[in-house]
Design a protein around this motif. Sequence first.
Motif, mmCIF file in Angstrom:
data_model
loop_
_atom_site.group_PDB
_atom_site.id
_atom_site.type_symbol
_atom_site.label_atom_id
_atom_site.label_comp_id
_atom_site.label_asym_id
_atom_site.label_seq_id
_atom_site.Cartn_x
_atom_site.Cartn_y
_atom_site.Cartn_z
ATOM 1 N N SER A 44 0.839 -1.197 0.000
ATOM 2 C CA SER A 44 0.000 0.000 0.000
ATOM 3 C C SER A 44 0.870 1.242 0.000
ATOM 4 O O SER A 44 2.073 1.165 0.245
ATOM 5 N N LYS A 46 0.723 3.428 2.203
ATOM 6 C CA LYS A 46 1.108 3.592 3.604
ATOM 7 C C LYS A 46 2.448 2.902 3.887
ATOM 8 O O LYS A 46 3.278 3.411 4.642
ATOM 9 N N SER A 119 1.012 4.157 -7.150
ATOM 10 C CA SER A 119 0.335 4.823 -8.275
ATOM 11 C C SER A 119 -0.173 6.192 -7.811
ATOM 12 O O SER A 119 -0.401 6.404 -6.619
ATOM 13 N N GLN A 121 -3.046 7.376 -8.006
ATOM 14 C CA GLN A 121 -4.353 7.209 -7.340
ATOM 15 C C GLN A 121 -4.160 6.776 -5.882
ATOM 16 O O GLN A 121 -4.826 7.293 -4.983
ATOM 17 N N ALA A 122 -3.231 5.827 -5.665
ATOM 18 C CA ALA A 122 -2.976 5.331 -4.309
ATOM 19 C C ALA A 122 -2.395 6.440 -3.435
ATOM 20 O O ALA A 122 -2.766 6.588 -2.269
ATOM 21 N N SER A 124 -2.802 9.690 -3.855
ATOM 22 C CA SER A 124 -3.850 10.686 -3.634
ATOM 23 C C SER A 124 -4.785 10.235 -2.513
ATOM 24 O O SER A 124 -5.103 11.008 -1.603
ATOM 25 N N LYS A 125 -5.189 8.965 -2.565
ATOM 26 C CA LYS A 125 -6.093 8.413 -1.549
ATOM 27 C C LYS A 125 -5.438 8.471 -0.171
ATOM 28 O O LYS A 125 -6.060 8.860 0.821
ATOM 29 N N GLN A 126 -4.151 8.098 -0.112
ATOM 30 C CA GLN A 126 -3.409 8.100 1.149
ATOM 31 C C GLN A 126 -3.309 9.527 1.710
ATOM 32 O O GLN A 126 -3.541 9.762 2.893
ATOM 33 N N LYS A 128 -5.271 12.092 1.124
ATOM 34 C CA LYS A 128 -6.589 12.582 1.540
ATOM 35 C C LYS A 128 -7.018 11.987 2.880
ATOM 36 O O LYS A 128 -7.537 12.693 3.737
ATOM 37 N N THR A 129 -6.793 10.668 3.047
ATOM 38 C CA THR A 129 -7.219 10.036 4.310
ATOM 39 C C THR A 129 -6.345 10.527 5.463
ATOM 40 O O THR A 129 -6.829 10.740 6.569
#
Length: 175
Positions: A44, A46, A119, A121-122, A124-126, A128-129
């Motif tokens: 991930s 993370k 990636s 996308q990964a 960006s998601k990380q 944001k969270t």
Amino acid sequence: MPEKKTIERARADKRAGKSASTQAGEFVKEEFERVRAGKHGVRSAKQAVAIGLSKARRAGVDLKPPPKGKASEATRKKAAQDLAAGRGEKKTRASTESKAKRSRTATEVLKRESQAGASPQAMSKQAKTAAARRPAASRSAAAKKAAQTKGAAGRSAAAKKAAKTRAARAQQTRH
């Protein structure tokens, strides 16, 4: 082992008065680049961040371990070990033989993982969270400090870029 240019960029950040987390960001960025280049994979985003932070602490960035309750005891212990190693404190670890074996095994395991964790996308998601877990006041304070350490020329360039972005977005909504 971090690249020389990464260590140099982190030192430049320190000289510019930027925070330890900003300095560590150089190592995290390098880790994402390594994964994207196919040197190894991660489960991930993370995990890539964790590897980067570990490298940063070992390279001498004064990044404190997470406070109690924010991360597991094992994570806090590892962060403290990395920080001690970065400060050049005596290590109480197994023989060099087993260290080499452990390092090799860890690398082999990472090579079997996917590159999807790095990636855009990964990431960006990380991001944001991670931001969502912080209170607004903390995010605002970080932005204020970032603006201060940017310098006059940097602030001016950022303002021009922001104005350009606003104009472009306004143009899009008209169509």
